[in-house]
Design a protein around this motif. Structure first.
Motif, PDB file in Angstrom:
ATOM      1  N   SER A  11      -8.256 -10.691   5.992  1.00  0.00           N
ATOM      2  CA  SER A  11      -9.349 -11.554   6.410  1.00  0.00           C
ATOM      3  C   SER A  11      -9.427 -12.865   5.634  1.00  0.00           C
ATOM      4  O   SER A  11      -8.828 -12.786   4.368  1.00  0.00           O
ATOM      5  CB  SER A  11     -10.733 -10.993   6.451  1.00  0.00           C
ATOM      6  N   GLU A  12     -10.015 -13.768   6.074  1.00  0.00           N
ATOM      7  CA  GLU A  12     -10.165 -14.967   5.233  1.00  0.00           C
ATOM      8  C   GLU A  12     -11.623 -15.279   4.958  1.00  0.00           C
ATOM      9  O   GLU A  12     -12.639 -15.101   6.043  1.00  0.00           O
ATOM     10  CB  GLU A  12      -9.621 -16.427   5.810  1.00  0.00           C
ATOM     11  N   ASP A  13     -11.930 -15.728   3.675  1.00  0.00           N
ATOM     12  CA  ASP A  13     -13.381 -15.693   3.203  1.00  0.00           C
ATOM     13  C   ASP A  13     -13.255 -17.148   2.416  1.00  0.00           C
ATOM     14  O   ASP A  13     -12.365 -17.935   2.370  1.00  0.00           O
ATOM     15  CB  ASP A  13     -14.232 -14.785   2.790  1.00  0.00           C
ATOM     16  N   SER A  14     -14.580 -17.420   1.945  1.00  0.00           N
ATOM     17  CA  SER A  14     -14.624 -18.735   1.143  1.00  0.00           C
ATOM     18  C   SER A  14     -13.701 -18.611  -0.380  1.00  0.00           C
ATOM     19  O   SER A  14     -13.379 -19.917  -0.681  1.00  0.00           O
ATOM     20  CB  SER A  14     -16.193 -18.817   0.575  1.00  0.00           C
ATOM     21  N   THR A  15     -13.186 -17.615  -0.621  1.00  0.00           N
ATOM     22  CA  THR A  15     -12.251 -17.563  -1.622  1.00  0.00           C
ATOM     23  C   THR A  15     -10.902 -17.624  -1.317  1.00  0.00           C
ATOM     24  O   THR A  15     -10.191 -18.258  -2.070  1.00  0.00           O
ATOM     25  CB  THR A  15     -12.521 -16.275  -2.468  1.00  0.00           C
ATOM     26  N   GLY A  16     -10.474 -16.989  -0.198  1.00  0.00           N
ATOM     27  CA  GLY A  16      -8.882 -17.129   0.308  1.00  0.00           C
ATOM     28  C   GLY A  16      -8.863 -16.047   1.149  1.00  0.00           C
ATOM     29  O   GLY A  16      -9.516 -15.558   2.043  1.00  0.00           O
ATOM     30  N   LEU A  17      -7.557 -15.715   0.936  1.00  0.00           N
ATOM     31  CA  LEU A  17      -6.863 -14.536   1.783  1.00  0.00           C
ATOM     32  C   LEU A  17      -7.313 -13.418   1.232  1.00  0.00           C
ATOM     33  O   LEU A  17      -6.387 -12.676   0.273  1.00  0.00           O
ATOM     34  CB  LEU A  17      -5.477 -14.781   1.986  1.00  0.00           C
ATOM     35  N   HIS A  18      -8.092 -12.525   1.824  1.00  0.00           N
ATOM     36  CA  HIS A  18      -8.514 -11.266   1.291  1.00  0.00           C
ATOM     37  C   HIS A  18      -7.774 -10.182   1.886  1.00  0.00           C
ATOM     38  O   HIS A  18      -7.396 -10.181   3.083  1.00  0.00           O
ATOM     39  CB  HIS A  18     -10.034 -10.904   1.514  1.00  0.00           C
ATOM     40  N   MET A  19      -7.396  -9.137   1.156  1.00  0.00           N
ATOM     41  CA  MET A  19      -6.592  -8.055   1.479  1.00  0.00           C
ATOM     42  C   MET A  19      -6.921  -6.540   1.064  1.00  0.00           C
ATOM     43  O   MET A  19      -7.807  -6.621   0.065  1.00  0.00           O
ATOM     44  CB  MET A  19      -5.138  -8.086   1.151  1.00  0.00           C
ATOM     45  N   GLU A  20      -7.047  -5.498   1.874  1.00  0.00           N
ATOM     46  CA  GLU A  20      -7.519  -4.339   1.605  1.00  0.00           C
ATOM     47  C   GLU A  20      -6.425  -3.392   2.186  1.00  0.00           C
ATOM     48  O   GLU A  20      -6.107  -3.422   3.261  1.00  0.00           O
ATOM     49  CB  GLU A  20      -9.017  -4.132   2.086  1.00  0.00           C
ATOM     50  N   ALA A  21      -5.789  -2.471   1.327  1.00  0.00           N
ATOM     51  CA  ALA A  21      -4.750  -1.653   1.871  1.00  0.00           C
ATOM     52  C   ALA A  21      -4.937  -0.345   1.428  1.00  0.00           C
ATOM     53  O   ALA A  21      -5.403   0.067   0.241  1.00  0.00           O
ATOM     54  CB  ALA A  21      -3.408  -2.189   1.200  1.00  0.00           C
ATOM     55  N   ASP A  22      -4.925   0.798   2.183  1.00  0.00           N
ATOM     56  CA  ASP A  22      -4.824   2.265   1.933  1.00  0.00           C
ATOM     57  C   ASP A  22      -3.544   2.673   1.714  1.00  0.00           C
ATOM     58  O   ASP A  22      -2.565   2.265   2.621  1.00  0.00           O
ATOM     59  CB  ASP A  22      -5.393   2.848   3.244  1.00  0.00           C
ATOM     60  N   VAL A  23      -3.154   3.202   0.610  1.00  0.00           N
ATOM     61  CA  VAL A  23      -1.843   3.460   0.320  1.00  0.00           C
ATOM     62  C   VAL A  23      -1.877   5.173  -0.156  1.00  0.00           C
ATOM     63  O   VAL A  23      -2.796   5.487  -0.538  1.00  0.00           O
ATOM     64  CB  VAL A  23      -1.529   2.667  -0.870  1.00  0.00           C
ATOM     65  N   SER A  24      -0.604   5.626   0.276  1.00  0.00           N
ATOM     66  CA  SER A  24      -0.626   7.247  -0.084  1.00  0.00           C
ATOM     67  C   SER A  24      -0.222   7.300  -1.276  1.00  0.00           C
ATOM     68  O   SER A  24       0.909   6.985  -1.846  1.00  0.00           O
ATOM     69  CB  SER A  24       0.359   7.736   1.195  1.00  0.00           C
ATOM     70  N   MET A  25      -0.868   8.273  -2.068  1.00  0.00           N
ATOM     71  CA  MET A  25      -0.530   8.727  -3.177  1.00  0.00           C
ATOM     72  C   MET A  25       0.621   9.800  -3.378  1.00  0.00           C
ATOM     73  O   MET A  25       1.067  10.235  -4.375  1.00  0.00           O
ATOM     74  CB  MET A  25      -1.762   9.360  -4.011  1.00  0.00           C
ATOM     75  N   LYS A  26       1.138  10.257  -2.028  1.00  0.00           N
ATOM     76  CA  LYS A  26       2.010  11.076  -1.999  1.00  0.00           C
ATOM     77  C   LYS A  26       3.491  10.623  -2.281  1.00  0.00           C
ATOM     78  O   LYS A  26       4.497  11.366  -2.749  1.00  0.00           O
ATOM     79  CB  LYS A  26       2.257  11.730  -0.494  1.00  0.00           C
ATOM     80  N   ARG A  27       3.582   9.397  -2.450  1.00  0.00           N
ATOM     81  CA  ARG A  27       4.562   8.570  -2.693  1.00  0.00           C
ATOM     82  C   ARG A  27       4.676   8.215  -4.058  1.00  0.00           C
ATOM     83  O   ARG A  27       3.562   7.606  -4.653  1.00  0.00           O
ATOM     84  CB  ARG A  27       4.991   7.225  -1.908  1.00  0.00           C
ATOM     85  N   THR A  28       5.889   8.286  -4.823  1.00  0.00           N
ATOM     86  CA  THR A  28       5.910   7.915  -6.060  1.00  0.00           C
ATOM     87  C   THR A  28       5.909   6.674  -6.353  1.00  0.00           C
ATOM     88  O   THR A  28       5.563   5.950  -7.492  1.00  0.00           O
ATOM     89  CB  THR A  28       7.687   8.535  -6.636  1.00  0.00           C
ATOM     90  N   ASP A  29       6.576   5.593  -5.407  1.00  0.00           N
ATOM     91  CA  ASP A  29       6.707   4.332  -5.469  1.00  0.00           C
ATOM     92  C   ASP A  29       5.112   3.767  -5.653  1.00  0.00           C
ATOM     93  O   ASP A  29       4.848   3.034  -6.630  1.00  0.00           O
ATOM     94  CB  ASP A  29       7.329   3.280  -4.434  1.00  0.00           C
ATOM     95  N   VAL A  30       4.457   4.275  -4.734  1.00  0.00           N
ATOM     96  CA  VAL A  30       2.778   3.809  -4.940  1.00  0.00           C
ATOM     97  C   VAL A  30       2.225   4.283  -6.080  1.00  0.00           C
ATOM     98  O   VAL A  30       1.571   3.519  -6.747  1.00  0.00           O
ATOM     99  CB  VAL A  30       2.007   4.433  -3.537  1.00  0.00           C
TER     100      VAL A  30
END
Length: 229
Positions: free
Chosen positions: A97-116
């Motif tokens: 989303s975009e707000d007054s600060t910039g491009l905001h991101m929110e991500a759900d990531v899986s802890m099952k993955r070693t790279d994550v």
């Protein structure tokens, strides 16, 4: 503020990297899933850029993300702009989303993955503190003296937001010389802006007569004519 940037590739995709503060927290009610939240880009904050013609200031203007976000672009969360996607807008695990600060991101990531797990550990201990995003410029404006480039609209579709170690330093990673074939990939606005910047750069040495054969401006004028500028 300062920014680190990668060069544009042949498709016109460019990267911009920013120092960021990313918040990592467990996702409520969902085991083994963490949420990362922060900004992949900051708007209305001039930063210094370099290209093969020299330095200039660049600003991503407020509203630059509005059109592309309304079109539900396919964007992935990556590490250093590569590897398997860790979150994806199409799957609903990456939200932009975009707000007054910039491009905001929110991500759900899986802890099952070693790279994550490795990425989250690096974020939490402060070993990594930059984000970058890959995009294409669809509308821009240069100042009359070509000292500032305003990015007015971008396209995020099939781009990415990335946690990165470092962006390429624009002061030490100058783009290679442009070949004649590269002009064919320039859009009309970019080609016209390039021509005007070149004319401005060489103006002090240009005399009333035609530039001599072999003069750099002669090459670019010939290329511009071929593009019907």
């Amino acid at each position: 503020m300062s920014v680190k940037s990668d060069r544009a590739n042949a498709s016109g995709t460019v990267h911009r990297a920013f120092p960021v503060q990313l918040e990592v927290r467990a996702k409520a009610g969902v085991p083994q899933v963490s949420t990362i939240e922060g900004y992949a880009s900051v708007t209305e904050a001039p930063f210094e850029m370099w290209d093969w013609l020299g330095p200039y200031s660049e600003v991503v203007r407020t509203g630059a993300f509005g059109k592309t976000l309304a079109e539900n672009p396919q964007v992935q969360l990556l590490l250093n702009h590569g590897g398997l996607a860790m979150a994806y807008t199409k799957a609903g695990t990456l939200r932009l989303s975009e707000d007054s600060t910039g491009l905001h991101m929110e991500a759900d990531v899986s802890m099952k993955r070693t790279d994550v797990g490795d990425m989250l550990a690096a974020l939490e201990d402060g070993s990594v503190d930059e984000m970058s995003f890959a995009f294409r410029v669809t509308r821009q404006q240069w100042s009359p003296d070509y000292d500032q480039r305003d990015i007015l609209e971008i396209d995020l579709h099939r781009g990415d937001v990335s946690v990165v170690n470092f962006g390429a330093n624009p002061a030490t990673s100058v783009a290679p010389a442009m070949r004649a074939a590269d002009f064919d990939r320039l859009g009309d606005d970019d080609a016209r802006a390039l021509m005007e910047r070149l004319q401005l750069r060489f103006a002090p040495s240009v005399v009333e007569s035609e530039p001599p054969a072999g003069h750099p401006l002669s090459l670019y004028l010939a290329q511009a004519a071929a593009l019907d500028l």
